[in-house]
Design an enzyme around this catalytic site. Sequence first.
Site, PDB file in Angstrom:
ATOM      1  N   LYS A  54       0.829  -1.104   0.034  1.00 51.59           N
ATOM      2  CA  LYS A  54       0.250  -0.086  -0.146  1.00 51.59           C
ATOM      3  C   LYS A  54       0.792   1.272  -0.012  1.00 51.59           C
ATOM      4  CE  LYS A  54      -3.843  -2.159   2.263  1.00 51.59           C
ATOM      5  NZ  LYS A  54      -4.528  -2.761   3.407  1.00 51.59           N
ATOM      6  N   GLN A  98      -4.233  -1.303   9.658  1.00 53.88           N
ATOM      7  CA  GLN A  98      -4.438  -2.919   8.946  1.00 53.88           C
ATOM      8  C   GLN A  98      -5.101  -3.807  10.045  1.00 53.88           C
ATOM      9  OE1 GLN A  98      -3.657  -3.509   6.078  1.00 53.88           O
ATOM     10  NE2 GLN A  98      -3.842  -5.409   6.101  1.00 53.88           N
ATOM     11  N   ASP A 121     -11.240   3.154   4.351  1.00 52.00           N
ATOM     12  CA  ASP A 121     -11.345   1.758   4.553  1.00 52.00           C
ATOM     13  C   ASP A 121     -13.019   1.666   4.039  1.00 52.00           C
ATOM     14  OD1 ASP A 121      -9.475  -0.221   4.372  1.00 52.00           O
ATOM     15  OD2 ASP A 121      -8.687   0.078   6.342  1.00 52.00           O
TER      16      ASP A 121
HETATM   17  N1  GUN Z   1      -7.159  -6.860   6.377  1.00 52.07           N
HETATM   18  C1  GUN Z   1      -7.572  -7.478   5.398  1.00 52.07           C
HETATM   19  N2  GUN Z   1      -7.939  -6.546   4.277  1.00 52.07           N
HETATM   20  C2  GUN Z   1      -8.040  -5.245   4.834  1.00 52.07           C
HETATM   21  C3  GUN Z   1      -8.469  -4.119   4.410  1.00 52.07           C
HETATM   22  O1  GUN Z   1      -9.272  -4.023   3.185  1.00 52.07           O
HETATM   23  N3  GUN Z   1      -8.381  -2.850   5.276  1.00 52.07           N
HETATM   24  C4  GUN Z   1      -7.657  -3.057   6.267  1.00 52.07           C
HETATM   25  N4  GUN Z   1      -7.649  -2.002   7.181  1.00 52.07           N
HETATM   26  N5  GUN Z   1      -7.398  -4.296   7.002  1.00 52.07           N
HETATM   27  C5  GUN Z   1      -7.319  -5.266   6.060  1.00 52.07           C
END
Ligand code: GUN
Length: 293
Positions: A54, A98, A121
């Site tokens: 990311k 995350q 998100d």
């Molecule tokens: N863990 C797995 N997928 C995601 C996501 O799309 N966003 C976040 N913040 N954590 C994750």
Amino acid sequence: MSARIIDGKALATELRDAVAAETRQLVAAHGLQPGLAVVLVGDNAASKSYVASKSRALVEVGMRPFDFTLPAATSEAELLALIKKLNCDPAVNGILVQLPLPPQIDTSHILASIDPHKDVDGFHPLNAGRLMSGLPALVPCTPIACLKLIRTVHDSLAGIEALMIGRSHIVGSPLSHVLLNENATVTVAHTFTRHLPELCRRAELLCVAIGCAEFIRGDWIKPGATVIDIGIDRVTVDGKSRIVGDVKFSEAVEVAGAITPVPGGVGPMTIVCLLVNTLRAACMQAGLPPPAA
Ligand code: GUN
């Protein structure tokens, strides 16, 4: 018959270039460089790798990453204090914590503490509620990615028989609402659903997010259906590890009309949709129109 392969990697590159161009324009015209804070708690190997991709993607399009790596023993109060600081920082347009978080931290408290305008998100209850109410919202990245891939096959989803397998708050639940907002006829299946193969055989659009390697078999798929495989599952065959999806691709590709591969389907698009959401959040906070990307 062999299905059309929906090339998520190529589409992601195209979208990333469009986001980069819009970011350059935002910097040139308004001196505004979108910034995203990415918060990782602990040292889960998969999470570390996702977070690194990311941050890399952000830099590639000219956005500003703010990386925070906290120890696994971080308390809920300490994480809440960091989010409070990020909520007030004007250089931070988006905040991503995350998941999963260590067990001493209540995930719902953390998600609800993020400023909904910075919730790239789309997990804050306000954004989830707005999506379910058909109102403009920051929508979770994977569902947006899926819709963009589906749109390469279907101009309109009005009336289409869609089956969403999986009801997580990250993917299944929001994607079912995204499809509903597109006027699809949506069924949501989950662990307790009976007669799953029969349900699958009715679906013109089949989206699968269950985290179970190659669970959906070719003879469950309606001929000509569009199949969106959201699974990223690691399997070991003959001592070699590889990534597969939730759909048995070699069988499904012979029956479906169009299908996303794993890897190279939903995954690359999801990361670029995080960039789109960061751009969207930055524009929203500056009172500018939403990006075209
Ligand atoms: N863990 C797995 N997928 C995601 C996501 O799309 N966003 C976040 N913040 N954590 C994750």
